[in-house]
Design a protein around this motif. Structure first.
Motif, PDB file in Angstrom:
ATOM      1  N   TYR A 242      18.036  54.989  38.894  1.00 29.85           N
ATOM      2  CA  TYR A 242      16.777  54.355  38.511  1.00 29.85           C
ATOM      3  C   TYR A 242      15.540  55.117  39.007  1.00 29.85           C
ATOM      4  CZ  TYR A 242      13.183  51.010  37.401  1.00 29.85           C
ATOM      5  OH  TYR A 242      12.045  50.439  36.890  1.00 29.85           O
ATOM      6  N   GLU A 243      15.439  55.302  40.306  1.00 35.22           N
ATOM      7  CA  GLU A 243      14.233  55.946  40.827  1.00 35.22           C
ATOM      8  C   GLU A 243      14.069  57.360  40.272  1.00 35.22           C
ATOM      9  OE1 GLU A 243      12.403  57.513  45.052  1.00 35.22           O
ATOM     10  OE2 GLU A 243      13.292  55.496  45.000  1.00 35.22           O
ATOM     11  N   ARG A 244      15.168  58.095  40.158  1.00 29.20           N
ATOM     12  CA  ARG A 244      15.077  59.463  39.637  1.00 29.20           C
ATOM     13  C   ARG A 244      14.626  59.462  38.173  1.00 29.20           C
ATOM     14  NH1 ARG A 244      16.336  64.727  40.316  1.00 29.20           N
ATOM     15  NH2 ARG A 244      17.206  65.852  38.553  1.00 29.20           N
TER      16      ARG A 244
ATOM     17  N   THR B  81      10.968  58.437  37.967  1.00 28.60           N
ATOM     18  CA  THR B  81      10.111  59.485  38.533  1.00 28.60           C
ATOM     19  C   THR B  81       9.911  60.628  37.546  1.00 28.60           C
ATOM     20  OG1 THR B  81      10.753  58.975  40.819  1.00 28.60           O
ATOM     21  CG2 THR B  81       9.875  61.171  40.396  1.00 28.60           C
TER      22      THR B  81
ATOM     23  N   GLU C 100       4.677  53.690  41.300  1.00 23.90           N
ATOM     24  CA  GLU C 100       4.643  52.888  42.526  1.00 23.90           C
ATOM     25  C   GLU C 100       4.980  51.434  42.235  1.00 23.90           C
ATOM     26  OE1 GLU C 100       4.266  51.762  46.454  1.00 23.90           O
ATOM     27  OE2 GLU C 100       4.366  53.791  45.622  1.00 23.90           O
TER      28      GLU C 100
ATOM     29  N   CYS D  25       8.838  51.578  41.536  1.00 22.09           N
ATOM     30  CA  CYS D  25       9.628  52.098  42.664  1.00 22.09           C
ATOM     31  C   CYS D  25       8.718  52.243  43.887  1.00 22.09           C
ATOM     32  CB  CYS D  25      10.237  53.443  42.318  1.00 22.09           C
ATOM     33  SG  CYS D  25      11.295  53.470  40.875  1.00 22.09           S
TER      34      CYS D  25
ATOM     35  N   ALA E 253       7.990  55.547  46.041  1.00 19.89           N
ATOM     36  CA  ALA E 253       8.283  56.773  45.296  1.00 19.89           C
ATOM     37  C   ALA E 253       6.981  57.512  45.005  1.00 19.89           C
ATOM     38  CB  ALA E 253       9.008  56.447  43.997  1.00 19.89           C
TER      39      ALA E 253
END
Length: 285
Positions: free
Chosen positions: A230-232, A235, A256, A259, A262
């Protein structure tokens, strides 16, 4: 198998897919890989809609041997190490950019140039394969140095991509539904990262949903997928939106919100190319 059958709805809890013709398919897991216009994403967030992007891309290929036969283009290519890296160049104003990288062992050069969306092309929608003439491409590249323009004059298979834009959902997983690729994180090809990120998604599922996975383990494994992807994915998506100072601010805020903690990587090339998603997923298991 049901080909050319539009999806009407998805039920993540029962793991069913209903087609527009009324046919219902049942499964242990549903993988939503249906692109930026995803129907499956609406089972997670029905408010997400595709909007017209403020940027548009013109993409083309140039055989390397053809480029090297042209003196101006050859001098341009030999002025830097283009043969094994992603190269990003800007026009004289700094508002438009060009991305290029080698393909097929360096025998082919893939190029995309990005500019502000043209209202005259609104009828093209967000298709990625609208044909463009060399003359039209050269006009679009007015203001770039002569080297990139000479490369464009040699362009083959030139296409206009009036790309759309859509935000990411707050999760890539709900019950037995998982999103991958542009269904999860649609992005412009600013870093040419869309396909690669989708392949990483598929590789992660290949490890986490291996042949020994039981139906009772699906939701647990999908939770691991969301943890690792998810975060990757989000991002990379919002880093790819960064084309102006104002857009950078918007992208940072949206990242932000989704995540907390991040941030947009300072070195995107390193962030993109040093990921080992298979090892990461094996470690999670």
């Amino acid at each position: 198998m049901s080909l050319r059958s539009p999806v009407a709805s998805v039920d993540p809890e029962r793991a069913t897919v209903t087609l527009e013709g009324g046919e219902i398919h049942h499964a242990d897991v549903i993988i939503g890989s249906d692109g930026i216009h995803s129907k499956t994403v609406h089972a997670i967030d029905e408010t997400l809609q595709v909007a017209k992007s403020s940027r548009t891309a013109y993409r083309f290929m140039v055989p390397t041997d053809k480029a090297m036969r042209d003196e101006t283009t050859r001098d341009f290519l030999q002025s830097f190490d283009w043969s094994d890296i992603l190269t990003i160049l800007f026009d004289k104003t700094g508002d438009r950019n060009l991305v290029m990288y080698p393909c097929r062992g360096g025998t082919l050069i893939n190029v995309a140039t990005f500019t502000e969306a043209d209202s005259d092309n609104e009828e093209l929608g967000d298709a990625w394969n609208n044909p463009v003439s060399v003359d039209d491409l050269v006009k679009v590249m007015d203001g770039f140095p002569e080297g990139p323009v000479s490369l464009a004059r040699l362009g083959e298979d030139i296409k206009h991509w009036a790309s759309g834009s859509r935000d990411c959902p707050r999760t890539f997983v709900r019950e037995r539904l998982v999103l991958i690729g542009d269904a999860a994180h649609p992005m412009p090809p600013t870093w040419t990262a869309g396909a690669g990120t989708g392949i990483e998604d598929a590789a992660a599922l290949g490890v986490l949903l291996d042949e020994n996975t039981t139906a009772n383990q699906v939701q647990e494994r999908l939770a691991l997928y969301n943890k690792v992807r998810y975060e990757r994915g989000v991002t990379i998506k919002y880093a790819s939106e960064n084309v102006s100072e104002e857009q950078v601010k918007i992208s940072k805020r949206k990242l932000e919100e989704l995540c907390p903690g991040a941030s947009i990587p300072e070195d995107m090339a390193k962030y993109l190319w040093t990921e080992d998603v298979i090892s990461r997923c094996r470690l999670l298991l």
